[in-house]
Each structure stands twice: as C-alpha cells, then as structure tokens.
Design an enzyme around this catalytic site. Structure first.
Site, short mmCIF file in Angstrom:
data_model
loop_
_atom_site.label_atom_id
_atom_site.label_comp_id
_atom_site.label_asym_id
_atom_site.label_seq_id
_atom_site.Cartn_x
_atom_site.Cartn_y
_atom_site.Cartn_z
N ASP A 41 32.41 35.03 42.18
CA ASP A 41 33.41 35.24 40.97
C ASP A 41 33.03 36.51 40.63
O ASP A 41 31.81 37.01 40.32
CB ASP A 41 33.14 34.20 40.03
CG ASP A 41 33.58 32.86 40.23
OD1 ASP A 41 34.72 32.85 40.56
OD2 ASP A 41 32.98 31.90 40.02
N HIS A 54 44.19 30.30 37.26
CA HIS A 54 44.00 28.85 37.58
C HIS A 54 45.35 28.32 37.67
O HIS A 54 46.03 28.02 36.60
CB HIS A 54 42.87 27.94 36.90
CG HIS A 54 41.62 28.85 36.55
ND1 HIS A 54 41.49 29.75 35.63
CD2 HIS A 54 40.58 28.68 37.30
CE1 HIS A 54 40.39 30.30 35.61
NE2 HIS A 54 39.68 29.79 36.66
N HIS A 77 35.64 22.66 32.68
CA HIS A 77 34.05 22.45 33.14
C HIS A 77 33.48 21.32 32.51
O HIS A 77 32.68 20.68 33.32
CB HIS A 77 33.23 23.60 32.52
CG HIS A 77 33.58 25.07 33.23
ND1 HIS A 77 34.49 25.81 32.97
CD2 HIS A 77 32.76 25.59 34.56
CE1 HIS A 77 34.48 26.77 33.77
NE2 HIS A 77 33.59 26.79 34.77
N ASP A 89 39.41 25.06 42.24
CA ASP A 89 38.28 25.41 41.49
C ASP A 89 37.03 24.30 41.77
O ASP A 89 37.30 23.53 42.60
CB ASP A 89 38.54 25.15 40.00
CG ASP A 89 37.73 26.28 39.16
OD1 ASP A 89 36.89 26.48 39.38
OD2 ASP A 89 38.31 26.44 37.82
#
Length: 498
Positions: free
Chosen positions: A78, A179, A191, A260
């Site tokens: 990332d 995303h 998350h 993800d």
C-alpha cells in the site's frame, strides 16, 4: 479403516490456484518456510507492511530473495502517500494525500508525486502499488475515505487518476485503483463491519473507475461494501453481478481484480476468510489478499479454494481465467523498470505548500503553544509519531505543545492544563475530522472561548466548525510541515483556497 484422502489436483491447476493468492507474512530478512512452500507452488504475490521494513538495503535484499524463489512473484505494498505507506524507514518520498492534490488540481503535480513514489518502489524491487484511491468523498460521516480521495467531483478525481496511473506505469510498476465500485458513499469502515451504500444504481461512483480503466490501470481492488441497487445481499468482493456483469461486462475491464484484505471484518466476521477466498474467486475476482502475517490463515484460504475445485463448487475454468490474468500481469510487471532517476526532489512538500490554506490567519505566530487533537491512528496508517507540534517546532524551536491522540479521559482537565501551559504564549489549536469525533469540537470550543486569539487549524477533511481555520487537507508529514510554516509565518503568502 483407511481414511479417505482427497485426490491431488493436476499440478498445473494447483499452480493456477496458488496464483490467485496474495499473502502477508512476518519478518524482514528470512522468508518463512510456509511462505517458501506457497511460492514454490505458484503463489501469485506477497504484500509488504511496516513489519517487513527496516531500511532500503534490507528491503532490496528481501525482494531479491523472494524473487529468487520465483521470478514472476508480484511484490506489492500500500503506497498512497499522505501518511498511508509503510516505507518511511526505507527513505520513501513524502507526498501529501490525494485530497490536497485535488485541491491544487494540477495533474502534472500529481504525476510528479506518483512518479516519486513509483521510482522509489522500483528501486526497492517492489512491483505493485495498491494505489491510487478512486473513491469519491461524498459524506462528512464517511470514516475511511476522506482525505485519501482526490475529492468529490468525479471529473477532478478522474484527471488525477489518469495522471497517477500514467506516471506509475512509466516506472514499470503496477498501479491499482480502489475500491470498486466506490467506498465514498458509506458511513461505515469495512475494516470493522460490513458497509452499505444505499444509493440508486445511477448515483454510484463509476465515472472515476471508467477513467482509470481508460487510462490502462492494470489492477482494480474491490470494496467490501454492499450496494443493494446492484446486489441485495453480497458485498462487491463476493458479487458475481458487480464483478461479472458490471465490471467485466459494462465497463469492459480485463485486468486483474484483486480483493481488499479478507481479514477485514466485513468479510471475516460474516463469511470467514477461507469462505471469502472461495466466494470471491467464484464471483470473478482474480486474486484475493490475505494480509495478516499468520500464514495459517492464508493456508486455510488456499485449502478452501483447492477443496472447492475438487468438489466442483469452484469451476476450473474460473481459476484458469483468473490465473491467466495474473500471469499476464506478472509478465509485464514482476520485475519493475526504472527509466532513470526521479527528478521529483521535494515535490511532495511543494505540493503540500500549494494546497494549504491560511484561512483567516492574518499573521504568523512565534513561540506558540500547540495542542494537536486527532483520533487514534487507524491501523491502515503507518503513523510514525508525527504531529503538528513536532512540525511547528521544526520551524520554530521556541514553540511547545501537547499531542492528544484519541479522546482524553478528562477533557476539562486537558483544557485547564493547556490554558495554563499557554499562558503568555500564542495558542494554536488543531483538530482532525472533528465532525466524526465530537470530543475534539468541545475541547476546541473550550480553548477558544478562553482564548479567542487562538489560531485554529484543521488537519483532516474540512467540515462544520472549520470555517476560517488553517487547512492542511491531510496529516502526512509534508501536510503538517506546510501548515506549520503558515502558522509560524514562514509560508504566510500561501494563497487562500475555497
């Protein structure tokens, strides 16, 4: 009685299934035995984190060791900039986050920042960057996109995506727009729990992703978000409609769709990582990321995929298709190319200086007492302890202050202590995303009520209560430095921005 043994898959199909996995791991120099075994069987990629980084020479040694095990292994990280990155100790260039770049709205500047990041990755042997963010920032309540987005205007976001992708491509590094199909319309961080975007299909944020695809982005990352207008039940990562009909069909994307991280609670709590891997690949994903360092989680995901192939619930054709896309990606990017050195210099600080707004500040202050209020850093951030206090002190060593990372137990006591410490000094009060964290608002109100001469700074996404404040549009090191220069007066000629 002899226990039943599942028949082994053909070697080529086993290798194809392994190509569909991206694994995180622990360690900076030694490759764990379980990871070596995965790589030897065809693992498609690894993802690096701060836990894998010590310094630049160590990272080069590590990536060389990994690539020595399998030359076509993709090595990703990332690397968004703006404080979201893991290569600080390896000498990563400091660039502001996307929102600051969108405020400046100079695609050439965005390209220069992306070039600096990509050149550094290539010099370390890292071949894939899970950036840029293509989400639009729509809602003040959104807890996860915010200054990671280039803005809320799809045309602005599209032109900066094109600049970022083109610059990264020129360095031989694979970029990844994320995303899909957008995380900006949610009020939940995936998350921590499953996020939902309730908008109608025609209101969703597809334009930036269309622009990224037209710019030749080789990877897209899916969102762990449910879009009821597209699929009433399944998050995008697991939805055959979102990936197959929308992304592959309507948008015509034939690059690698990577999930993800599967351990994010939106997937792990509802489906489990192993089932998530099987369902994502069945839905049309080409790679799934298992970012946790515990390789038993990756192995469980792998075993679920192999088991689904054996029993026929995951088709061989789907795995061949996914592995083929990953193979083509690896052929193009597994060994990054650096066409000369980056000429970026301190382009990141220059960009942050152009973005910062002085608001209603008429003159800088010296010897200030700075109180920097911000939420406890998100796990996705590689927070190294930087603060507006330290940034101001770099410009003005006579300054002092206090850092408050997370809601204090005694807010009134904090206000009293700050007022005592700031007696006889200019007072600077900084907040970050106060709309999401009301405690910052009432601490700021208490301080400003007692000290109406206080300089107010907002270091996150500007919102209600930030009118007239100095705005940095992010908390990356260069964002904080640019704001500090304005506060002290070293950069007071910076043009105000809306």
């Amino acid at each position: 009685m002899t226990p039943l043994v599942s028949p082994a898959l053909p070697a080529a199909l086993d290798e194809a299934a392994h190509r569909c996995l991206v694994a995180g791991f622990a360690g900076t120099t030694t490759v764990p035995d379980d990871l070596k075994a995965l790589i030897e069987r065809g693992l498609g990629g690894v993802i690096l984190f701060t836990r894998n980084i010590r310094d630049a020479d160590q990272v080069r040694e590590l990536t060389g060791t990994l690539r020595g095990l399998r030359p076509d292994l993709l090595i990703g990280i990332d690397n968004e900039g703006g404080g979201i990155g893991h290569l600080v100790t390896a000498g990563a260039p400091e660039v502001p986050g996307n929102f600051a770049l969108g405020v400046v709205d100079d695609p050439a500047l965005t390209a220069a920042c992306a070039d600096a990041l990509a050149a550094h990755l290539a010099s370390l042997g890292i071949s894939a960057s899970y950036a840029p963010v293509a989400d639009l920032q729509h809602r003040g309540e959104n807890p996860i996109v915010r200054t990671r987005a280039f803005g809320s205007d799809p045309e602005v976001v599209a032109r900066h995506l094109r600049a970022w992708i083109s610059a990264t491509e020129a360095r031989g590094v694979a970029s990844c727009a994320k995303h899909f199909p957008g995380h900006g319309g949610t009020v939940t961080d995936s998350h921590y729990e499953l996020a939902v975007d309730p908008r109608a299909a025609g209101e969703l944020d597809l334009a930036p992703f269309r622009a990224a695809i037209e710019a030749g982005v080789p990877m897209l990352m899916s969102a762990h978000v449910v879009f009821p207008a597209l699929d009433a039940e399944l998050p995008a990562t697991l939805s055959p409609y979102v990936i197959g009909e929308l992304l592959r069909g309507e948008l015509g994307f034939d690059g690698v769709l990577v999930s993800d991280a599967l351990e994010m609670k939106a997937i792990a709590d509802r489906y489990g990582e192993a089932a998530g891997a099987r369902l994502a690949l069945g839905a049309g994903a080409d790679q799934v990321i298992v970012a946790v360092p515990e390789l038993e989680t990756t192995l469980a995901c792998r075993d679920a995929v192999l088991g689904a192939l054996r029993e026929g619930s995951l088709s061989e054709g789907r795995v061949w298709e996914a592995a083929g896309r990953v193979r083509r990606l690896a052929e193009r990017y597994a060994v990054p190319v650096v066409p000369g050195e980056s000429g970026a210099g301190d382009v990141g600080l220059a960009a942050a200086r152009r973005a910062v707004s002085k608001g209603e500040l008429a003159a800088g202050v010296e010897g200030a007492y700075v109180v920097d209020l911000f939420p406890r850093p998100h796990p996705a951030l590689n927070w190294g302890g930087e603060s507006l206090v330290s940034a101001v002190r770099e410009v003005d060593p006579s300054a002092a202050g206090v850092v408050v990372a997370g809601e204090p137990e005694d807010g009134e006591g904090l206000v009293d202590e700050v007022l005592k410490s700031a007696a006889g000094r200019p007072l600077v009060v900084a907040t970050c995303d106060g709309e999401l964290y009301p405690w910052q608002g009432w601490v700021r109100e208490g301080l400003v009520a007692a000290r109406p001469d206080a300089v107010v700074v907002a270091t996150g996404l500007p919102g209600v209560g930030d009118e007239g404040a100095v705005l940095s549009y992010g908390r990356g090191r260069v964002n904080l430095r640019a704001a500090a220069e304005v506060v002290v007066g070293a950069q007071i000629d910076t043009a105000p921005r809306p």
